[in-house]
Design a protein around this motif. Sequence first.
Motif, short mmCIF file in Angstrom:
data_model
loop_
_atom_site.label_atom_id
_atom_site.label_comp_id
_atom_site.label_asym_id
_atom_site.label_seq_id
_atom_site.Cartn_x
_atom_site.Cartn_y
_atom_site.Cartn_z
N ALA A 193 0.83 -1.20 0.00
CA ALA A 193 0.00 0.00 0.00
C ALA A 193 0.87 1.25 0.00
CB ALA A 193 -0.92 -0.02 1.22
N LEU A 194 1.89 1.21 0.81
CA LEU A 194 2.82 2.34 0.93
C LEU A 194 3.47 2.64 -0.42
CD1 LEU A 194 3.21 3.71 3.60
CD2 LEU A 194 4.88 1.96 4.21
N LEU A 195 3.93 1.59 -1.08
CA LEU A 195 4.63 1.75 -2.35
C LEU A 195 3.69 2.25 -3.44
CD1 LEU A 195 6.78 -1.48 -2.08
CD2 LEU A 195 7.68 0.85 -2.27
N ALA A 196 2.43 1.78 -3.36
CA ALA A 196 1.46 2.21 -4.36
C ALA A 196 1.08 3.67 -4.16
CB ALA A 196 0.22 1.32 -4.28
N ALA A 197 0.85 4.04 -2.91
CA ALA A 197 0.42 5.40 -2.61
C ALA A 197 1.53 6.42 -2.80
CB ALA A 197 -0.13 5.47 -1.19
N HIS A 198 2.78 5.97 -2.68
CA HIS A 198 3.90 6.91 -2.76
C HIS A 198 4.95 6.42 -3.75
CE1 HIS A 198 2.31 8.93 0.84
NE2 HIS A 198 2.08 7.70 1.28
N PRO A 199 4.77 6.74 -5.00
CA PRO A 199 5.74 6.30 -6.02
C PRO A 199 7.12 6.90 -5.76
CG PRO A 199 3.75 7.24 -6.99
CD PRO A 199 3.69 7.56 -5.54
N ASP A 200 7.16 7.95 -4.96
CA ASP A 200 8.44 8.60 -4.67
C ASP A 200 8.97 8.23 -3.28
OD1 ASP A 200 6.28 9.77 -3.42
OD2 ASP A 200 7.10 11.81 -3.50
N LEU A 201 8.48 7.13 -2.73
CA LEU A 201 8.93 6.70 -1.39
C LEU A 201 10.46 6.52 -1.40
CD1 LEU A 201 7.31 5.69 1.29
CD2 LEU A 201 8.23 3.46 0.63
N VAL A 202 11.14 7.21 -0.46
CA VAL A 202 12.61 7.11 -0.45
C VAL A 202 13.14 6.21 0.66
CG1 VAL A 202 13.07 9.33 -1.57
CG2 VAL A 202 12.75 9.24 0.92
N GLY A 203 12.36 6.07 1.72
CA GLY A 203 12.86 5.27 2.84
C GLY A 203 11.78 4.45 3.51
N LEU A 204 12.20 3.39 4.21
CA LEU A 204 11.26 2.54 4.91
C LEU A 204 11.93 2.03 6.18
CD1 LEU A 204 8.57 1.10 4.91
CD2 LEU A 204 9.55 -0.66 3.44
N TYR A 205 11.24 2.21 7.30
CA TYR A 205 11.81 1.78 8.58
C TYR A 205 10.86 0.76 9.20
CZ TYR A 205 13.31 2.12 13.51
OH TYR A 205 13.74 1.85 14.80
N ASN A 206 11.35 -0.47 9.34
CA ASN A 206 10.52 -1.46 10.03
C ASN A 206 11.02 -1.62 11.46
OD1 ASN A 206 8.72 -3.41 10.76
ND2 ASN A 206 9.80 -5.10 9.75
N ILE A 207 10.18 -1.21 12.38
CA ILE A 207 10.53 -1.19 13.80
C ILE A 207 10.54 -2.57 14.41
CG2 ILE A 207 9.63 -0.46 16.05
CD1 ILE A 207 8.76 2.15 14.73
N GLY A 208 9.67 -3.47 13.87
CA GLY A 208 9.53 -4.79 14.47
C GLY A 208 9.99 -5.92 13.56
N ALA A 209 9.34 -7.07 13.67
CA ALA A 209 9.72 -8.25 12.89
C ALA A 209 8.85 -8.35 11.64
CB ALA A 209 9.61 -9.49 13.75
N GLY A 210 8.82 -9.53 11.03
CA GLY A 210 8.00 -9.75 9.83
C GLY A 210 8.59 -9.12 8.59
N ASN A 211 9.91 -9.17 8.46
CA ASN A 211 10.56 -8.51 7.33
C ASN A 211 10.32 -9.21 5.99
OD1 ASN A 211 12.05 -6.17 8.48
ND2 ASN A 211 12.97 -7.75 9.77
#
Lengths: 349, 349
Positions: free
Chosen positions: B249-267
């Motif tokens: 969803a994030l990638l679809a909504a933001h074609p210009d997404l530059v970073g992603l921080y996963n705080i927990g597990a489930g990578n």
Amino acid sequence: MNGEGPDLPRRATLEDVAREAGVSLATADRALNGRPGVRAVTRARIEAAVTRLGYRAHPAAALLARNRSLRFVFLLPANANSFMASLEAYVRDTAVALAPEALIDIRHVDVFDPSALAIALETMPAQYDAVATVAVEHPRVRAAIDDLAARGTHVVTLVSDAPTSQRFHYVGIDNPAAGRTAGSLMGRFLGGAAEGPIGVIAGSLALRDHAERHFGFNQVMATEYPRFTVLPVLEGHDDPARNRAHAAALLAAHPDLVGLYNIGAGNEGIAAALKETGRAQKVVWIAHELSAETRRLLLCDVIATVIDQNAGHEARSAARVLLARCSGAPINPDQERIRIDIFLRDNLP
Amino acid sequence: MNGEGPDLPRRATLEDVAREAGVSLATADRALNGRPGVRAVTRARIEAAVTRLGYRAHPAAALLARNRSLRFVFLLPANANSFMASLEAYVRDTAVALAPEALIDIRHVDVFDPSALAIALETMPAQYDAVATVAVEHPRVRAAIDDLAARGTHVVTLVSDAPTSQRFHYVGIDNPAAGRTAGSLMGRFLGGAAEGPIGVIAGSLALRDHAERHFGFNQVMATEYPRFTVLPVLEGHDDPARNRAHAAALLAAHPDLVGLYNIGAGNEGIAAALKETGRAQKVVWIAHELSAETRRLLLCDVIATVIDQNAGHEARSAARVLLARCSGAPINPDQERIRIDIFLRDNLP
DNA sequence: TTGAAAGCGCTAACAA
DNA sequence: TTGTTAGCGCTTTCAA
């Protein structure tokens, strides 16, 4: 505060083993500790009993009965930079923590002079059960280490290795990997810069750890970030004054300098040159070893990141490994692995 | 292999202290271990003798004489993610290494359900000398821990803390600092990007560690890298499938997404979404906890960096701290501090 | 080649 | 309130 608990099967003792094997306590002890004077058949019977009972020695009891402290000596540099000074402080801490199981002496020697180090090793009093030494690769040093090992004195190398010698363990980091880590961080942090020169300062490429870091750094820069030009390495012998001159020359010759990698010590000099020219936060500067100085520079953003080896861990690990070796206990490789630590302002200990 | 050596003054024993103080061995023992039945004057005489002789207890002898193993229990999550699974494996390793000084049991409980955890603590058999628990902050849990402490059972919290309780030590990282570290790395690695949105995924902000990391991350991004927009956090409950949906969803909504921080597990879920959209190496992705999965993703440059807490260190540290506490030995804070480790492809252990 | 026995430094019953 | 004493599990003489 402790109830009965489910009665776990009492742990087997040496006495149990002896009874099971039909021999005396003394014989079982001789067999298990590889002391002479036990027939092969007897030995086999004892070993069978050991596996049958799942016997494991009780190290504390052995230590107590032996009633003799182990004697270790640490050979550390005479002219210590801040990293070596903190290493020495941690060795002292470890010494008090380990007493009375082991007594640790510290001797100073110019470890970077192979003959001096070799002489220190060659004339090592026989009273020592083990030695930990900051080593260099040199035939005479290797021979001296091998002689110690041959006479039953265990040796580990510390911080700097002599890989071809008979030292049974190296306590320190993987320096080529540390150099590659510096390279990757440099490349990543420079993400924005289109191109530009990067300066490199080392203590001396004659030191194995410096040479290895240099190699690792160049490897990553050349293959992954070829758009940057890594300048020829400048040797400042870990001396702040010389490093200052080197850094100043670098900054003067390259007004477009984007990065700076200091492989060794003497960071104060570099900081001074950077500040003088007002380019302190403009150049991505990567340094090694966390000290009061590098910590300060990290906090004010002059150093981008510090690659560190934990001196406390190294001191404790060396002592622990020697203790285990001398008492036949197993070592936990996971616990003894020295990590390449990366510090930013935010994860400082 | 050991010569005479300079005759170091023999270490003082309890017997020496007793003689020096003019009392019996038993009285000296009682005084030093705070057992009742010693007059204040006698106690003072003994303490004077201790300082005069520089007496320090011989822990191995005490252990041997006591002839009783300490009993510890580790309360670990029932439904373990890969980090918790490796923590448990390390606790098992530690258990065999520590025997016979201490016997370690492991119990599983849904530690994220405060009542379940509280019940486990409340019904803890009295046979245990100490407990290490992955905790949550909750009044009933705090009360249960306080009750244990009151009855003399020592407790440490592990990985996740209950700071207001009577646990005497927390074995784990500083989570706000871990979040700040993630923020700084994100900002640094994004040096090139002029601006753009950054996605954040967490397990649940109801978990103290996740909330704290989130806080630290936002703090750095807002103050130091305000040109980036940190998007509202998405909660995926450490579940790969949910995380995958969130990331997609994030990638679809933001074609210009530059970073992603996963705080927990489930990578795994995030990796899948990133690969599907072909934006795997384009987004700077920062994850937590080194596992087989994150290590693989790090090696193929999909994850930029992993922020880790060393599970082996945590398991050993918890056991060591409990052992020290139960036997009155000092603990070395430096050795027990859990570091915030930063891993790149190049400094993987 | 094997065994008996005396400790190592400390704890914990039991006795006084 | 204090002292005596029998171990804990192992190592190490010394004797057989």
